[in-house]
Design a protein around this motif. Sequence first.
Motif, short mmCIF file in Angstrom:
data_model
loop_
_atom_site.label_atom_id
_atom_site.label_comp_id
_atom_site.label_asym_id
_atom_site.label_seq_id
_atom_site.Cartn_x
_atom_site.Cartn_y
_atom_site.Cartn_z
N LYS A 1 0.81 -1.21 0.00
CA LYS A 1 0.00 0.00 0.00
C LYS A 1 0.85 1.27 0.00
O LYS A 1 0.48 2.27 -0.62
CB LYS A 1 -0.94 -0.01 1.21
CG LYS A 1 -2.04 -1.06 1.13
CD LYS A 1 -2.99 -0.94 2.30
CE LYS A 1 -4.12 -1.95 2.19
NZ LYS A 1 -5.08 -1.84 3.33
N TRP A 2 1.97 1.23 0.70
CA TRP A 2 2.83 2.40 0.75
C TRP A 2 3.38 2.74 -0.63
O TRP A 2 3.36 3.90 -1.06
CB TRP A 2 3.97 2.16 1.74
CG TRP A 2 5.04 3.20 1.69
CD1 TRP A 2 6.20 3.15 1.00
CD2 TRP A 2 5.03 4.47 2.36
NE1 TRP A 2 6.94 4.29 1.20
CE2 TRP A 2 6.24 5.12 2.02
CE3 TRP A 2 4.13 5.12 3.20
CZ2 TRP A 2 6.57 6.39 2.51
CZ3 TRP A 2 4.46 6.38 3.69
CH2 TRP A 2 5.65 6.99 3.34
N GLN A 3 3.86 1.74 -1.36
CA GLN A 3 4.39 1.98 -2.70
C GLN A 3 3.29 2.44 -3.66
O GLN A 3 3.51 3.36 -4.47
CB GLN A 3 5.06 0.70 -3.22
CG GLN A 3 6.30 0.29 -2.44
CD GLN A 3 6.83 -1.06 -2.88
OE1 GLN A 3 6.08 -1.93 -3.32
NE2 GLN A 3 8.14 -1.25 -2.74
N ALA A 4 2.13 1.80 -3.58
CA ALA A 4 1.03 2.20 -4.47
C ALA A 4 0.56 3.62 -4.16
O ALA A 4 0.30 4.41 -5.07
CB ALA A 4 -0.13 1.21 -4.33
N ARG A 5 0.47 3.95 -2.88
CA ARG A 5 0.02 5.30 -2.51
C ARG A 5 1.04 6.34 -2.93
O ARG A 5 0.68 7.43 -3.41
CB ARG A 5 -0.20 5.32 -1.00
CG ARG A 5 -0.95 6.54 -0.49
CD ARG A 5 -1.26 6.36 0.98
NE ARG A 5 -2.18 5.25 1.21
CZ ARG A 5 -2.43 4.72 2.40
NH1 ARG A 5 -1.80 5.21 3.47
NH2 ARG A 5 -3.27 3.73 2.53
N MET A 6 2.31 6.05 -2.77
CA MET A 6 3.35 7.00 -3.17
C MET A 6 3.35 7.18 -4.68
O MET A 6 3.54 8.30 -5.18
CB MET A 6 4.72 6.48 -2.71
CG MET A 6 5.80 7.54 -2.74
SD MET A 6 5.45 8.85 -1.54
CE MET A 6 6.56 10.14 -2.12
N THR A 7 3.10 6.12 -5.44
CA THR A 7 3.01 6.23 -6.90
C THR A 7 1.85 7.11 -7.32
O THR A 7 1.97 7.94 -8.24
CB THR A 7 2.87 4.83 -7.51
OG1 THR A 7 3.97 4.01 -7.11
CG2 THR A 7 2.84 4.92 -9.02
N VAL A 8 0.72 6.95 -6.65
CA VAL A 8 -0.44 7.78 -6.96
C VAL A 8 -0.15 9.26 -6.73
O VAL A 8 -0.48 10.11 -7.57
CB VAL A 8 -1.66 7.32 -6.12
CG1 VAL A 8 -2.78 8.34 -6.19
CG2 VAL A 8 -2.14 5.96 -6.61
N PHE A 9 0.49 9.58 -5.62
CA PHE A 9 0.77 10.99 -5.33
C PHE A 9 1.85 11.55 -6.25
O PHE A 9 1.82 12.73 -6.60
CB PHE A 9 1.16 11.15 -3.87
CG PHE A 9 -0.01 11.39 -2.97
CD1 PHE A 9 -0.42 12.67 -2.65
CD2 PHE A 9 -0.73 10.33 -2.45
CE1 PHE A 9 -1.51 12.90 -1.82
CE2 PHE A 9 -1.82 10.54 -1.62
CZ PHE A 9 -2.21 11.83 -1.32
#
Length: 472
Positions: A380-388
């Motif tokens: 989730k951390w990597q996916a959330r950082m990619t989104v931002f």
Amino acid sequence: MTGKRKKKINISINPEMPQPEVNDTDVRQDNPEKLSCHTSCESLLSYGSGFNNFQGIFNWSVVLLVLTHVHMSLENFIRYGLLFDPVKIISVFLKDPYKWPAVYLIAASVLFALPAVFIERYLRKVRGSESIGLVLQSLNLFLLVTFPAVMVYRMQAITPAGGLLTMFVYIIIALKLFSYYQVNRWYREGTPRPVRGTSRMQADSSTHQSRRNERGQSKQIMYPMNLKVKDLYYFLLAPTLCYQLNFPRQKHCRQGYIIRRFIEMIFLFHLMLGLIQQWIVPNIHKSMKPINEIESTLLTEYILKLAVPNHFIWLIFFYWYFHSCLNCLAELLRFGDRQFYLDWWNADSVLQFWSRWNIPAHRWLDRHIYRPLLHHGYDKWQARMTVFLLSACFYEYLIAIPLKMFRFWMFFAMAAQVPLACLMKKLFGGNFGNILVWISLVLGPPLMVLLYFHDYYIQHHRRDSSWRLFFF
């Protein structure tokens, strides 16, 4: 009579409620503790009192807020006079109506979307052509992103407002076509994909089927019958970024509702222009130095002076775009899903705010970026950082190119949202988190205005008057 007549005393506290009759002899003979007026309790403003009715304090705050800003408006009017001139604004458009490069670029955007239908038809007919289709789709999306950027950056006749609107339209079409290509690929492959917490097949077949049946619409479009120009352009006009074969539709178009929203659009648009000319431009005009040459105390003063009018304009823009404009467009198209925003004002973290204030963009990022990354094994951390990071690229793309100034301040501000939100979540939460969100909303945009538009205004204020900087 030998016995004394007992005198009755009627103690009435509330005249509307019947009170018991008390004898004076009973008062003297009862336990004195019954006559005590003190009990153990918390003050109303204490946390343990359980009292939560602060409507009067809210009304008092609103009155003070209104009076404070009326005073600020009068002070601004006395100092600068009336700067807003709608007649002069109209004259800009009527003076030379054939030199509107931004309008021509926006009109040309519909031509870049047209190949999408033919690419999908080709992929449907020719089996094993996914690699060729992927190249054609990537080329189409690449042109949608680079063509307006090159034209806006190279053409001197386009003002920042015209360039911003052009870039905004093209990036919206690019996001829509990305969703269009991906959803049609899901149907070709016949593999389910997650859509807003459920599978794509379930969302398209059962949920929307039941919704349309409730509205009396039993006709369903099935793949590949959706590969039509009419279907594509309805999706491009619809107030959503996520494509699906069957959108929820209303039975009728309410004319009164459209008229009310249209009046709101006209009034709020001119109100925003008036606030920009009356408040924003004079405050920026006070400083004729670049940001790196301004002292920290003066910079803080400029930010605080811009905070109130800039926040007002931001709130008006939110209502104007997400409520008036999108609802008017949805009513014209009889588009049924009107959830364009949630209660972002109650968000207790920055991440919660970004997931509530722009629902169309949040759904697109969740459906086409965040969940596919989780599906491919990213945490989730990597996916959330990619989104931002992707959102930061979009914001920098929309601001830097129209201003022709690459500072990357917006990019770094957006990229820092995830670690900052995680830190604040550990330290603060609830009401304190909501207060921090409001502080960032009030002080953050004025800082961005100074960082970007301040330097741009200094470079161009001698050539153009202040009001002309905001139009085509």
